[in-house]
Enzyme design. Structure first.
Site, PDB file in Angstrom:
ATOM      1  N   ARG A 161      -1.462  -2.604  -9.144  1.00  0.00           N
ATOM      2  CA  ARG A 161      -2.202  -3.831  -8.802  1.00  0.00           C
ATOM      3  C   ARG A 161      -3.042  -4.311  -9.993  1.00  0.00           C
ATOM      4  O   ARG A 161      -4.163  -4.785  -9.845  1.00  0.00           O
ATOM      5  CB  ARG A 161      -3.131  -3.600  -7.603  1.00  0.00           C
ATOM      6  CG  ARG A 161      -2.442  -3.309  -6.298  1.00  0.00           C
ATOM      7  CD  ARG A 161      -1.659  -4.518  -5.796  1.00  0.00           C
ATOM      8  NE  ARG A 161      -1.211  -4.314  -4.430  1.00  0.00           N
ATOM      9  CZ  ARG A 161      -0.137  -3.639  -4.067  1.00  0.00           C
ATOM     10  NH1 ARG A 161       0.649  -3.096  -5.007  1.00  0.00           N
ATOM     11  NH2 ARG A 161       0.186  -3.502  -2.803  1.00  0.00           N
ATOM     12  N   SER A 216      -4.090  -6.232   2.003  1.00  0.00           N
ATOM     13  CA  SER A 216      -4.954  -5.065   1.798  1.00  0.00           C
ATOM     14  C   SER A 216      -6.260  -5.516   1.152  1.00  0.00           C
ATOM     15  O   SER A 216      -6.229  -6.167   0.100  1.00  0.00           O
ATOM     16  CB  SER A 216      -4.294  -4.056   0.864  1.00  0.00           C
ATOM     17  OG  SER A 216      -3.072  -3.609   1.395  1.00  0.00           O
ATOM     18  N   GLU A 269      -9.517  -5.390  -3.440  1.00  0.00           N
ATOM     19  CA  GLU A 269      -8.337  -5.919  -4.114  1.00  0.00           C
ATOM     20  C   GLU A 269      -8.470  -7.433  -4.361  1.00  0.00           C
ATOM     21  O   GLU A 269      -8.166  -7.899  -5.453  1.00  0.00           O
ATOM     22  CB  GLU A 269      -7.083  -5.610  -3.287  1.00  0.00           C
ATOM     23  CG  GLU A 269      -5.832  -5.711  -4.102  1.00  0.00           C
ATOM     24  CD  GLU A 269      -4.557  -5.516  -3.302  1.00  0.00           C
ATOM     25  OE1 GLU A 269      -3.648  -4.933  -3.860  1.00  0.00           O
ATOM     26  OE2 GLU A 269      -4.455  -5.952  -2.151  1.00  0.00           O
TER      27      GLU A 269
HETATM   28  N1  EPU Z   1      -2.846   4.866   7.143  1.00  0.00           N
HETATM   29  C1  EPU Z   1      -3.716   5.275   8.133  1.00  0.00           C
HETATM   30  N2  EPU Z   1      -4.400   4.318   8.831  1.00  0.00           N
HETATM   31  C2  EPU Z   1      -4.252   2.988   8.584  1.00  0.00           C
HETATM   32  C3  EPU Z   1      -3.381   2.569   7.564  1.00  0.00           C
HETATM   33  C4  EPU Z   1      -2.679   3.533   6.851  1.00  0.00           C
HETATM   34  O1  EPU Z   1      -3.877   6.466   8.389  1.00  0.00           O
HETATM   35  O2  EPU Z   1      -4.897   2.199   9.267  1.00  0.00           O
HETATM   36  C5  EPU Z   1      -2.055   5.881   6.432  1.00  0.00           C
HETATM   37  C6  EPU Z   1      -0.596   5.788   6.849  1.00  0.00           C
HETATM   38  O3  EPU Z   1      -0.331   6.562   7.979  1.00  0.00           O
HETATM   39  C7  EPU Z   1       0.103   6.348   5.637  1.00  0.00           C
HETATM   40  C8  EPU Z   1      -0.781   5.894   4.483  1.00  0.00           C
HETATM   41  O4  EPU Z   1      -2.047   5.585   5.053  1.00  0.00           O
HETATM   42  O5  EPU Z   1       0.116   7.745   5.657  1.00  0.00           O
HETATM   43  C9  EPU Z   1      -0.221   4.685   3.740  1.00  0.00           C
HETATM   44  O6  EPU Z   1      -0.096   3.602   4.647  1.00  0.00           O
HETATM   45  P1  EPU Z   1       1.011   2.437   4.454  1.00  0.00           P
HETATM   46  O7  EPU Z   1       2.346   3.010   4.185  1.00  0.00           O
HETATM   47  O8  EPU Z   1       0.868   1.495   5.605  1.00  0.00           O
HETATM   48  O9  EPU Z   1       0.612   1.708   3.126  1.00  0.00           O
HETATM   49  P2  EPU Z   1      -0.797   1.421   2.457  1.00  0.00           P
HETATM   50  O10 EPU Z   1      -1.029   2.403   1.384  1.00  0.00           O
HETATM   51  O11 EPU Z   1      -1.818   1.294   3.515  1.00  0.00           O
HETATM   52  C10 EPU Z   1       0.215  -0.091   0.584  1.00  0.00           C
HETATM   53  C11 EPU Z   1      -0.046  -1.442  -0.034  1.00  0.00           C
HETATM   54  C12 EPU Z   1       0.504  -2.558   0.849  1.00  0.00           C
HETATM   55  C13 EPU Z   1       2.005  -2.337   1.018  1.00  0.00           C
HETATM   56  C14 EPU Z   1       2.227  -0.951   1.632  1.00  0.00           C
HETATM   57  C15 EPU Z   1       3.682  -0.591   1.744  1.00  0.00           C
HETATM   58  C16 EPU Z   1      -2.052  -1.233  -1.363  1.00  0.00           C
HETATM   59  C17 EPU Z   1      -3.516  -1.542  -1.475  1.00  0.00           C
HETATM   60  N3  EPU Z   1      -1.472  -1.630  -0.235  1.00  0.00           N
HETATM   61  O12 EPU Z   1      -0.517  -0.034   1.802  1.00  0.00           O
HETATM   62  O13 EPU Z   1       0.317  -3.787   0.155  1.00  0.00           O
HETATM   63  O14 EPU Z   1       2.564  -3.332   1.841  1.00  0.00           O
HETATM   64  O15 EPU Z   1       1.613   0.065   0.792  1.00  0.00           O
HETATM   65  O16 EPU Z   1       4.209  -0.329   0.472  1.00  0.00           O
HETATM   66  O17 EPU Z   1      -1.485  -0.648  -2.282  1.00  0.00           O
HETATM   67  C18 EPU Z   1      -1.261  -5.554  -0.137  1.00  0.00           C
HETATM   68  O18 EPU Z   1      -1.444  -5.133  -1.284  1.00  0.00           O
HETATM   69  O19 EPU Z   1      -1.858  -6.585   0.297  1.00  0.00           O
HETATM   70  C19 EPU Z   1      -0.363  -4.828   0.754  1.00  0.00           C
HETATM   71  C20 EPU Z   1      -0.230  -5.162   2.050  1.00  0.00           C
END
Ligand code: EPU
Length: 342
Positions: free
Chosen positions: A167, A242, A338
């Site tokens: 990012r 995010s 972000e």
């Molecule tokens: N998790 C939780 N609770 C929550 C959300 C997530 O426990 O409320 C845990 C999930 O269970 C999982 C881990 O956190 O073990 C990661 O969650 P997820 O796969 O949903 O992805 P993320 O890390 O929360 C990132 C990006 C998203 C992107 C997704 C999928 C960032 C800041 N965010 O989210 O990007 O869509 O991965 O690749 O890197 C964005 O940047 O606006 C965005 C939506």
């Protein structure tokens, strides 16, 4: 084309949080030929200036005291056809998701995992947008920019010169802010090389008849299904995706936290470093689904702050600060926002 400056312009429809703020001056840039006149204009010279893409990665906490320029440059083209791969270009003002779908209909593959990300093509390298195991830097070859410090002279930045990180890119740092992104070039493949490694995608693809040989179109559809299920549609519920980056912390801290919390998600992030899931930390800190007035934390994804209707940017910001303080108190990890906060 020519430039039409508007004073005291409403910005509510131009930011996905739906903040009802105004810009002292506003102008749309639809033709690069108008850039010299824009740079010479009184509102530009007076400043400050905010270049706006899809408005999907910013939070307005107040009216903007200067000039907001909406970058609305349009156009898509095939630059070179090399048989196995194509070099293609999209102008900064093109909608990102429409561009991804267009490439798929042309049989140009590589962007399918980045389906349904809100925002414009021009914002994609700034943030190095990423999702489901793919980042824009993986297929981006170069960025065509106007150098604002040199009267808008056109310059090309290679992928390496963009200094992409998680990012992050040169465009977010002092040295790169002189560049206005005008168009982005990608090298896409005619042969499908689908990336299904990200857990949720495979689960979703398994429900489709094409499994175990999904097409890039199937991957795009799987990503769309997952995003629709987890992430609020900004047209229905104001948000900027995010709100925090996933924090990168020293391995020793991650190990200590994992000792105390065995379910802690952790991802490798280079030597001695570990990336944690901010959504998990926020959920554990008790904020998932939390609401303060019209400012809230989304009930299905704790990383996303939402505007239930009439929240002000300051209220969203105050909620974000409360989350940062509590996550830091519990886990010793400082979350970084972000979106750009104005
Ligand atoms: N998790 C939780 N609770 C929550 C959300 C997530 O426990 O409320 C845990 C999930 O269970 C999982 C881990 O956190 O073990 C990661 O969650 P997820 O796969 O949903 O992805 P993320 O890390 O929360 C990132 C990006 C998203 C992107 C997704 C999928 C960032 C800041 N965010 O989210 O990007 O869509 O991965 O690749 O890197 C964005 O940047 O606006 C965005 C939506």
């Amino acid at each position: 084309m020519s430039l039409t400056f508007i004073d005291n312009a409403p910005l509510k429809a131009l930011n996905t949080f739906g903040m009802d703020v105004r810009a002292a001056h506003f102008v749309r840039l639809t033709d690069l030929a108008d850039l010299p006149a824009l740079l010479a204009s009184q509102p530009y010279r007076q400043g400050p200036v905010l270049w706006l893409g899809g408005g999907s990665n910013l939070l307005f906490t107040r009216d903007y005291p200067g000039l907001v320029v909406q970058v609305a440059l349009s156009g898509r083209k095939l630059v070179a056809d090399q048989g196995e791969s194509v070099l293609v270009e999209a102008a900064a003002g093109e909608n990102w998701h429409d561009w991804v779908r267009y490439t798929l209909t042309q049989g140009w593959f590589g962007l399918e995992n980045l389906s349904l990300i809100p925002g414009s093509v021009g914002a994609s390298p700034v943030q190095n947008i990423g999702a489901y195991g793919v980042e824009v830097k993986d297929t981006l070859t170069e960025v065509l920019c106007a150098d604002l410090d040199q009267g808008g002279r056109l310059v090309t930045l290679t992928n390496a010169e963009c200094a992409f990180g998680y990012r992050d890119s040169v465009f977010k740092h002092a040295g790169g802010q002189r560049y206005l992104v005008c168009a982005v070039r990608f090298r896409l493949s005619r042969a499908p090389h689908v990336k299904t490694g990200y857990g949720d995608i495979e689960r979703e693809l398994r429900t489709l008849p094409s499994w175990p040989t999904p097409t890039p179109g199937d991957v795009s559809q799987a990503v769309i299904n997952i995003r629709k299920a987890k992430l609020p549609d900004p047209r229905e519920l104001g948000n900027a995706g995010s709100f925090f980056k996933n924090p990168v912390v020293p391995q020793a801290l991650a190990d200590a936290l994992a000792g105390a919390h065995p379910s802690l998600p952790r991802y490798p992030a280079g030597p001695g470093q570990c990336k944690l899931a901010a959504g998990w930390l926020i959920e554990q800190a008790g904020f998932k689904g939390h609401r303060q007035g019209d400012a809230g934390v989304h009930e299905r994804q704790a990383l996303v702050l939402v505007n239930y209707g009439a929240a002000s940017g300051s209220e969203i910001h105050a909620l974000a600060q409360a989350i940062q303080a509590e996550v830091e108190r519990r886990f010793g990890v400082r979350l970084s926002p972000e979106p750009v906060i104005i």
